[in-house]
Design a protein around this motif. Sequence first.
Motif, PDB file in Angstrom:
ATOM      1  N   UNK A  26       0.829  -1.164   0.076  1.00  0.00           N
ATOM      2  CA  UNK A  26      -0.117  -0.035  -0.024  1.00  0.00           C
ATOM      3  C   UNK A  26       0.959   1.130   0.090  1.00  0.00           C
ATOM      4  N   UNK A  27       1.824   1.287   0.731  1.00  0.00           N
ATOM      5  CA  UNK A  27       2.736   2.422   0.775  1.00  0.00           C
ATOM      6  C   UNK A  27       3.625   2.624  -0.460  1.00  0.00           C
ATOM      7  N   UNK A  28       4.120   1.461  -1.067  1.00  0.00           N
ATOM      8  CA  UNK A  28       4.901   1.528  -2.284  1.00  0.00           C
ATOM      9  C   UNK A  28       4.018   1.911  -3.435  1.00  0.00           C
ATOM     10  N   UNK A  29       2.813   1.644  -3.584  1.00  0.00           N
ATOM     11  CA  UNK A  29       2.247   2.088  -4.874  1.00  0.00           C
ATOM     12  C   UNK A  29       1.838   3.477  -4.538  1.00  0.00           C
ATOM     13  N   UNK A  30       1.944   4.200  -3.688  1.00  0.00           N
ATOM     14  CA  UNK A  30       1.541   5.728  -3.402  1.00  0.00           C
ATOM     15  C   UNK A  30       2.704   6.506  -4.232  1.00  0.00           C
ATOM     16  N   UNK A  31       3.809   5.979  -4.335  1.00  0.00           N
ATOM     17  CA  UNK A  31       4.839   6.860  -5.130  1.00  0.00           C
ATOM     18  C   UNK A  31       5.615   6.082  -6.344  1.00  0.00           C
ATOM     19  N   UNK A  32       5.145   4.821  -6.340  1.00  0.00           N
ATOM     20  CA  UNK A  32       5.884   4.066  -7.545  1.00  0.00           C
ATOM     21  C   UNK A  32       4.826   3.411  -8.251  1.00  0.00           C
ATOM     22  N   UNK A  33       4.571   3.408  -9.456  1.00  0.00           N
ATOM     23  CA  UNK A  33       3.248   2.806 -10.112  1.00  0.00           C
ATOM     24  C   UNK A  33       3.547   1.009 -10.068  1.00  0.00           C
ATOM     25  N   UNK A  34       2.236   0.610 -10.120  1.00  0.00           N
ATOM     26  CA  UNK A  34       2.123  -0.670  -9.856  1.00  0.00           C
ATOM     27  C   UNK A  34       3.135  -1.494 -10.647  1.00  0.00           C
ATOM     28  N   UNK A  35       3.131  -1.449 -12.089  1.00  0.00           N
ATOM     29  CA  UNK A  35       3.758  -2.365 -12.906  1.00  0.00           C
ATOM     30  C   UNK A  35       5.218  -1.973 -12.938  1.00  0.00           C
ATOM     31  N   UNK A  36       5.767  -0.684 -12.692  1.00  0.00           N
ATOM     32  CA  UNK A  36       7.204  -0.545 -12.394  1.00  0.00           C
ATOM     33  C   UNK A  36       7.740  -0.972 -11.236  1.00  0.00           C
ATOM     34  N   UNK A  37       7.103  -0.861 -10.176  1.00  0.00           N
ATOM     35  CA  UNK A  37       7.508  -1.735  -8.787  1.00  0.00           C
ATOM     36  C   UNK A  37       7.437  -2.810  -8.786  1.00  0.00           C
ATOM     37  N   UNK A  38       6.435  -3.581  -9.564  1.00  0.00           N
ATOM     38  CA  UNK A  38       6.430  -5.088  -9.666  1.00  0.00           C
ATOM     39  C   UNK A  38       7.630  -5.553 -10.586  1.00  0.00           C
ATOM     40  N   UNK A  39       7.610  -4.831 -11.508  1.00  0.00           N
ATOM     41  CA  UNK A  39       8.699  -5.520 -12.639  1.00  0.00           C
ATOM     42  C   UNK A  39      10.170  -5.417 -11.934  1.00  0.00           C
ATOM     43  N   UNK A  40      10.410  -4.172 -11.122  1.00  0.00           N
ATOM     44  CA  UNK A  40      11.806  -4.199 -10.355  1.00  0.00           C
ATOM     45  C   UNK A  40      11.743  -5.305  -9.147  1.00  0.00           C
ATOM     46  N   UNK A  41      10.639  -5.516  -8.767  1.00  0.00           N
ATOM     47  CA  UNK A  41      10.648  -6.423  -7.501  1.00  0.00           C
ATOM     48  C   UNK A  41      11.062  -7.732  -7.920  1.00  0.00           C
ATOM     49  N   UNK A  42      10.304  -8.241  -9.197  1.00  0.00           N
ATOM     50  CA  UNK A  42      10.695  -9.553  -9.438  1.00  0.00           C
ATOM     51  C   UNK A  42      11.937  -9.695 -10.068  1.00  0.00           C
ATOM     52  N   UNK A  43      12.641  -8.456 -10.735  1.00  0.00           N
ATOM     53  CA  UNK A  43      13.856  -8.517 -11.343  1.00  0.00           C
ATOM     54  C   UNK A  43      14.852  -8.906 -10.473  1.00  0.00           C
ATOM     55  N   UNK A  44      14.759  -8.163  -9.165  1.00  0.00           N
ATOM     56  CA  UNK A  44      15.614  -8.340  -8.068  1.00  0.00           C
ATOM     57  C   UNK A  44      15.443  -9.744  -7.408  1.00  0.00           C
ATOM     58  N   UNK A  45      14.143 -10.073  -7.270  1.00  0.00           N
ATOM     59  CA  UNK A  45      14.028 -11.556  -6.505  1.00  0.00           C
ATOM     60  C   UNK A  45      14.456 -12.527  -7.785  1.00  0.00           C
ATOM     61  N   UNK A  46      14.120 -12.405  -8.861  1.00  0.00           N
ATOM     62  CA  UNK A  46      14.837 -13.536  -9.883  1.00  0.00           C
ATOM     63  C   UNK A  46      16.183 -13.655  -9.744  1.00  0.00           C
ATOM     64  N   UNK A  47      17.048 -12.504  -9.721  1.00  0.00           N
ATOM     65  CA  UNK A  47      18.455 -12.541  -9.581  1.00  0.00           C
ATOM     66  C   UNK A  47      18.950 -13.194  -8.306  1.00  0.00           C
ATOM     67  N   UNK A  48      18.516 -12.795  -7.353  1.00  0.00           N
ATOM     68  CA  UNK A  48      18.925 -13.634  -6.002  1.00  0.00           C
ATOM     69  C   UNK A  48      18.508 -15.075  -6.041  1.00  0.00           C
ATOM     70  N   UNK A  49      17.346 -15.435  -6.639  1.00  0.00           N
ATOM     71  CA  UNK A  49      16.908 -16.703  -6.543  1.00  0.00           C
ATOM     72  C   UNK A  49      17.757 -17.671  -7.786  1.00  0.00           C
ATOM     73  N   UNK A  50      18.126 -16.862  -8.587  1.00  0.00           N
ATOM     74  CA  UNK A  50      18.967 -17.674  -9.516  1.00  0.00           C
ATOM     75  C   UNK A  50      20.302 -18.176  -8.963  1.00  0.00           C
ATOM     76  N   UNK A  51      20.814 -17.112  -8.173  1.00  0.00           N
ATOM     77  CA  UNK A  51      22.199 -17.117  -7.567  1.00  0.00           C
ATOM     78  C   UNK A  51      21.986 -18.672  -6.373  1.00  0.00           C
ATOM     79  N   UNK A  52      20.821 -18.269  -5.763  1.00  0.00           N
ATOM     80  CA  UNK A  52      20.497 -19.556  -4.728  1.00  0.00           C
ATOM     81  C   UNK A  52      20.283 -20.772  -5.268  1.00  0.00           C
TER      82      UNK A  52
END
Length: 305
Positions: A26-52
């Motif tokens: 709820x706090x995140x989408x007040x300043x960063x759009x839904x698609x942009x914030x979600x895209x960045x979130x899954x990019x970061x998560x995917x990188x970390x998960x691939x490493x793991x």
Amino acid sequence: MRKQLTAYISLALAMAIVGSSVVVGKLMVETIPVFLSSGLRFLIAAIVLVILLFCFEKGFPALTKKDVFVLLIQSFTGVFLFSICLLYGVGMTTGMESGIITSTTPMAVGILAFFLLKEKIEKRMALGIVLAVMGVMTINLFGAGGDGGNPHALLGNLLVAAAVVGEALFTLLAKMLSPHISALAISTFVSLFGFLFFLPFAAYEALSFDFSAPGIVDWSYVLYYALIVTVLAFYLWYSGVTKVPAGISGIFTSVLPVSAVALSGIILKEQFTFIHMLGVAFVIGGIFVTVLKKETAKDSQHLAS
């Protein structure tokens, strides 16, 4: 005994984190759009998960065409649509009500399994569904939007409910995957596919977005969603779920609405009313009734998305 206690702590923390994601979203989408914030979130998560994945399992597992298809559908329903509905929904309603509604996932899984997989609904599951529906109806009829105080609350709650359906579909589709694919591999693939689904929309929003507008705290919400909700909660859940019976681990899902309600009051300064207390009581009662039956640990894999 110490191992069991550690498992209980891991399960409780995992669900508390999932509950906190409602408030952070709820706090995140007040300043960063839904698609942009979600895209960045899954990019970061995917990188970390691939490493793991490469550290613990030495690379990607072999996939059949069916596995790839199921993973794509899982990612579309349980990651892409889930994130869109949840994040737009929490922007229209309260964090408390969003948390209560998202906690009805076990019951949604039971309903969809009945219609899609022709699985029998036991009396205990039926009672749990009835209690959960009563809880959701209570907050929709008498909660934030029930008295006209927030004209968008009902739509927001409906969007959150749609997110629950997407999460339930994710869980059911997991049963169709080859047994040799680990939970870590599934999480990695759905995060990668999720990023690809969000990429064109995120790129479009990025073209007109002022990246200097959000502060450090605002960007930290994206990092929290990626690293804490997607990666850490996954690790905590699976480190605990392998050490206790499935029925016991399921009971810990009741921590989710409690966490969401408590954090909404503390962080968002939302008022906890008698209606919320009644809704939480119905939903938690439904969860306890539902998860007392035998379940497979795999049914909670959406934690990783």
